[in-house]
Design an enzyme around this catalytic site. Structure first.
Site, PDB file in Angstrom:
ATOM      1  N   ASN A  14       0.833  -1.209   0.000  1.00  0.00           N
ATOM      2  CA  ASN A  14       0.000   0.000   0.000  1.00  0.00           C
ATOM      3  C   ASN A  14       0.862   1.252   0.000  1.00  0.00           C
ATOM      4  O   ASN A  14       0.549   2.227  -0.697  1.00  0.00           O
ATOM      5  CB  ASN A  14      -0.944  -0.003   1.209  1.00  0.00           C
ATOM      6  CG  ASN A  14      -2.204  -0.795   0.946  1.00  0.00           C
ATOM      7  OD1 ASN A  14      -3.037  -0.402   0.140  1.00  0.00           O
ATOM      8  ND2 ASN A  14      -2.336  -1.945   1.610  1.00  0.00           N
ATOM      9  N   MET A  98       1.176  -2.782  11.967  1.00  0.00           N
ATOM     10  CA  MET A  98       0.454  -3.735  12.810  1.00  0.00           C
ATOM     11  C   MET A  98       0.728  -3.472  14.290  1.00  0.00           C
ATOM     12  O   MET A  98       1.278  -4.308  15.012  1.00  0.00           O
ATOM     13  CB  MET A  98       0.827  -5.166  12.422  1.00  0.00           C
ATOM     14  CG  MET A  98       0.570  -5.476  10.950  1.00  0.00           C
ATOM     15  SD  MET A  98      -1.118  -5.107  10.407  1.00  0.00           S
ATOM     16  CE  MET A  98      -1.922  -6.630  10.892  1.00  0.00           C
ATOM     17  N   HIS A 117      -7.951  -0.849   6.372  1.00  0.00           N
ATOM     18  CA  HIS A 117      -8.270  -2.105   7.052  1.00  0.00           C
ATOM     19  C   HIS A 117      -8.899  -3.057   6.032  1.00  0.00           C
ATOM     20  O   HIS A 117      -9.781  -2.652   5.268  1.00  0.00           O
ATOM     21  CB  HIS A 117      -9.241  -1.841   8.211  1.00  0.00           C
ATOM     22  CG  HIS A 117      -9.565  -3.076   8.976  1.00  0.00           C
ATOM     23  ND1 HIS A 117      -8.681  -3.642   9.878  1.00  0.00           N
ATOM     24  CD2 HIS A 117     -10.653  -3.880   8.959  1.00  0.00           C
ATOM     25  CE1 HIS A 117      -9.221  -4.735  10.378  1.00  0.00           C
ATOM     26  NE2 HIS A 117     -10.415  -4.901   9.845  1.00  0.00           N
ATOM     27  N   THR A 149      -9.265   6.566  15.289  1.00  0.00           N
ATOM     28  CA  THR A 149      -9.628   7.059  16.613  1.00  0.00           C
ATOM     29  C   THR A 149      -9.065   6.076  17.638  1.00  0.00           C
ATOM     30  O   THR A 149      -8.475   5.056  17.264  1.00  0.00           O
ATOM     31  CB  THR A 149     -11.159   7.161  16.763  1.00  0.00           C
ATOM     32  OG1 THR A 149     -11.719   5.853  16.562  1.00  0.00           O
ATOM     33  CG2 THR A 149     -11.758   8.127  15.770  1.00  0.00           C
TER      34      THR A 149
HETATM   35  C1  GAR Z   1      -3.164  -4.763   3.968  1.00  0.00           C
HETATM   36  O1  GAR Z   1      -4.079  -5.717   3.505  1.00  0.00           O
HETATM   37  C2  GAR Z   1      -3.815  -3.883   5.009  1.00  0.00           C
HETATM   38  O2  GAR Z   1      -5.169  -3.619   4.739  1.00  0.00           O
HETATM   39  C3  GAR Z   1      -3.668  -4.713   6.242  1.00  0.00           C
HETATM   40  O3  GAR Z   1      -2.396  -5.290   6.152  1.00  0.00           O
HETATM   41  C4  GAR Z   1      -2.041  -5.420   4.779  1.00  0.00           C
HETATM   42  C5  GAR Z   1      -0.720  -4.747   4.580  1.00  0.00           C
HETATM   43  O4  GAR Z   1      -0.231  -4.994   3.296  1.00  0.00           O
HETATM   44  N1  GAR Z   1      -3.818  -3.933   7.415  1.00  0.00           N
HETATM   45  C6  GAR Z   1      -4.304  -4.396   8.562  1.00  0.00           C
HETATM   46  O5  GAR Z   1      -4.663  -5.550   8.710  1.00  0.00           O
HETATM   47  C7  GAR Z   1      -4.400  -3.378   9.661  1.00  0.00           C
HETATM   48  N2  GAR Z   1      -5.197  -3.866  10.736  1.00  0.00           N
HETATM   49  P1  GAR Z   1       0.925  -4.092   2.700  1.00  0.00           P
HETATM   50  O6  GAR Z   1       2.043  -4.069   3.758  1.00  0.00           O
HETATM   51  O7  GAR Z   1       1.371  -4.839   1.478  1.00  0.00           O
HETATM   52  O8  GAR Z   1       0.380  -2.751   2.418  1.00  0.00           O
END
Ligand code: GAR
Length: 197
Positions: A14, A98, A117, A149
């Site tokens: 992302n 995370m 998310h 939040t």
């Molecule tokens: C993504 O799917 C994001 O939505 C999720 O972790 C992944 C990260 O991927 N986020 C969560 O679960 C937050 N609670 P990336 O490191 O390739 O962007």
């Protein structure tokens, strides 16, 4: 909110999508906005390699080196706020970061702290969202960009993308389908926000 600081913990796809969109769409020229730094709480986060290749400032702040959540978050605020300049308040973008953040951290960046998310919030807050969506028999799944939040995975919804759940889907397959949409809606939601700011 022109100086964008992105926080990651892992692959950083992302983050890469946001950095690529900022370059492709020339956010600097159009909105005066730029990605100024990528910060990871894990030294081995794959996304750091991409960020360094792009010439971005990268920092690692290992949460395991801190005695408490509060101490880690205070150090993180200090690191981020190096990029918080007069007239150029920082926008903090969580991209697969995370960590559960303390109310102190969240309040410090109220209105300028975003998360993505991998579910259609308010459904499936927390972890293992794709498996839980499959177990529940959902026919669609998706992702949500939201303001952060103090309550985990709550906060105003800025964008959502919906994908179908297909017969035979595993959590891995569904996650990959959702992720392609995450890469589209996160940059779009950031643009919408910085245009308003
Ligand atoms: C993504 O799917 C994001 O939505 C999720 O972790 C992944 C990260 O991927 N986020 C969560 O679960 C937050 N609670 P990336 O490191 O390739 O962007």
């Amino acid at each position: 909110m022109k100086n964008i600081v992105i926080l990651i913990s892992g692959s950083g796809s992302n983050m890469a999508a946001i950095v690529n969109a900022a370059q492709r769409e020339d956010w600097l020229k159009k909105y005066g906005a730029r990605v100024v730094a990528v910060i990871s709480n894990k030294a081995n986060a794959q996304g750091l390699v991409f960020a360094q290749e792009q010439g971005l400032a990268t920092e690692v702040l290992d949460h395991k080196a801190f005695v408490s959540r509060e101490a880690f978050d205070a150090a993180l605020v200090a690191l981020i706020d190096r990029f918080d300049l007069p007239g150029q308040p920082v926008l903090v973008v969580l991209a697969g970061f995370m960590r559960i953040l303390t109310p102190g951290f969240v309040n410090h960046y109220a209105g300028r702290l975003l998360n993505i998310h991998p579910s259609l919030l308010p459904a499936f807050t927390g972890l293992n969202t794709h498996q839980r969506a499959l177990d529940a028999g959902c026919k669609v799944a998706g992702a949500t960009v939201h303001q952060v939040t103090a309550e985990l995975d709550h906060g105003g919804i800025l964008a959502q993308a919906v994908v179908p759940v297909l017969p035979g889907d595993t959590a891995v397959v569904l996650a990959a389908r959702v992720l392609t949409q995450e890469h589209l809606i996160y940059p779009q939601a950031i643009v919408a926000l910085i245009q308003k700011a």
